[in-house]
Enzyme design. Sequence first.
Site, PDB file in Angstrom:
ATOM      1  N   TYR A  66       0.817  -1.218   0.000  1.00 54.04           N
ATOM      2  CA  TYR A  66       0.000   0.000   0.000  1.00 54.04           C
ATOM      3  C   TYR A  66       0.853   1.272   0.000  1.00 54.04           C
ATOM      4  CZ  TYR A  66      -3.851  -3.168   1.170  1.00 54.04           C
ATOM      5  OH  TYR A  66      -4.771  -4.192   1.164  1.00 54.04           O
ATOM      6  N   LYS A  84       4.022 -15.427   2.306  1.00 54.60           N
ATOM      7  CA  LYS A  84       3.902 -16.176   1.048  1.00 54.60           C
ATOM      8  C   LYS A  84       5.345 -16.438   0.585  1.00 54.60           C
ATOM      9  CE  LYS A  84       1.428 -17.815  -2.408  1.00 54.60           C
ATOM     10  NZ  LYS A  84       0.687 -19.070  -2.255  1.00 54.60           N
ATOM     11  N   ASP A 124      -2.337 -18.485   2.038  1.00 59.23           N
ATOM     12  CA  ASP A 124      -3.483 -19.248   1.508  1.00 59.23           C
ATOM     13  C   ASP A 124      -3.947 -20.288   2.531  1.00 59.23           C
ATOM     14  OD1 ASP A 124      -0.904 -19.955   0.868  1.00 59.23           O
ATOM     15  OD2 ASP A 124      -1.346 -20.835  -1.067  1.00 59.23           O
ATOM     16  N   ASP A 183      -4.922  -7.014   5.889  1.00 59.38           N
ATOM     17  CA  ASP A 183      -6.163  -6.330   5.513  1.00 59.38           C
ATOM     18  C   ASP A 183      -7.233  -7.369   5.182  1.00 59.38           C
ATOM     19  OD1 ASP A 183      -7.938  -4.389   4.789  1.00 59.38           O
ATOM     20  OD2 ASP A 183      -6.881  -3.729   2.999  1.00 59.38           O
ATOM     21  N   ASP A 193     -10.511  -9.010   7.918  1.00 59.36           N
ATOM     22  CA  ASP A 193     -11.933  -8.981   7.571  1.00 59.36           C
ATOM     23  C   ASP A 193     -12.526 -10.380   7.590  1.00 59.36           C
ATOM     24  OD1 ASP A 193     -11.964  -6.240   7.321  1.00 59.36           O
ATOM     25  OD2 ASP A 193     -13.140  -6.267   5.469  1.00 59.36           O
TER      26      ASP A 193
END
Length: 352
Positions: free
Chosen positions: A141, A191, A223, A247, A251
Amino acid sequence: MNFKITLLPGDGIGPEVVAEAVRVLDAIASKHGHSFKFTERLMGGCSIDKFGSSLTDETLADCKSADAVLLGAVGGPKWDDPSAKDRPERGLLALRKGLGVFANLRPVKAHSALMEWSPLKPEKLKGVDIMVVRELTGGLYFGWPKGRDVKDGRERAVDTLEYYDYEVKRVMELAFKLAKGRKKKVASVDKANVLESSRLWRQIAAQTGKENPGIELEHVLVDTASMKLITSPASFDVVVTENMFGDILTDEASVLAGSMGMLPSASLGESGAGLFEPVHGSAPDIAGRGIANPIGAILSSAMMLRHSFKLEAEAASIEKAVDDVITSGARTADIGGKLTTRQMTDEIIKRM
Ligand code: NAD
């Protein structure tokens, strides 16, 4: 004790829930002999409307000089135009960066009286008590270069996932510190099979693990982590991960608790003001009706007492009151009841 708190109620239901968190803090102040001085400022869509900027320099300066910042939520359809030169979310990113809050803490607990509100089966939810620590000021970001251009006659878009070792180290150390006061387990999510930045992340996680022999460290690919959050959420204690993975995973984790309206968050830096805000957005669909669940904002103020002011007993008394209220069957509309925002807060204050 005396503390200065900057309030950024924001848009939609933000002002409704922040007002209730302030009532709870006032009740704590009078019960325990503290003094909280509140200064209210505009931020987000309301600030764009008034000043043409989602976060003015004055507001940021006010936040930096406070002991803590309590934010409601920002955004709404009125400011959703993707081509607008300023958007409420820009203010949020600038605030986080300006305050230097590099770690976002999101606790997720499944309350036994609310399990029917979660999409997961109750047996999966038993014992769920997770603290997700998301790196907040680095990664995709914020990395540079970023942007759009035309290359070899093709339209191109670029984002950059960049991390320095110190950015990973400081958030990792915070995660291990939190784990010490909990079940002593850290899941570091990356990852590393594909991304170079994740290989650095994993190397620093392993090194921090060696420095903290009393804590069990597990490396989990993102994952796999997203799958385990649904299949065996109770297996997690502290989860630490980079900005974008965090992020998404936060959620995903938030639905375990039943309603977005219940969840608090804290964003912390090395020093200076922490930023405390409920996880939910501005909920334009229910704004102005006085029916929003205030618990996310109220529990955020409890996190403020604990992490910024070191008032553990006061923080715990709010959390216990919220727990008792839910157990007693008190409910706002999002969790199947009829209580208004104010009535729910009254119930919590009564039990504090
Ligand atoms: P949202 O969290 O605002 O709402 C999602 C759903 O949950 C809605 O049905 C809403 O009514 C409900 N809900 C949320 N909080 C609630 C509460 N306290 N009590 C009862 N019900 C509640 O997410 P959204 O609809 O995707 O986004 C609305 C706006 O909020 C958008 O402009 C978005 O950009 C913004 N947003 C801001 C933040 C933030 O300020 N940190 C976070 C997420 C979304």
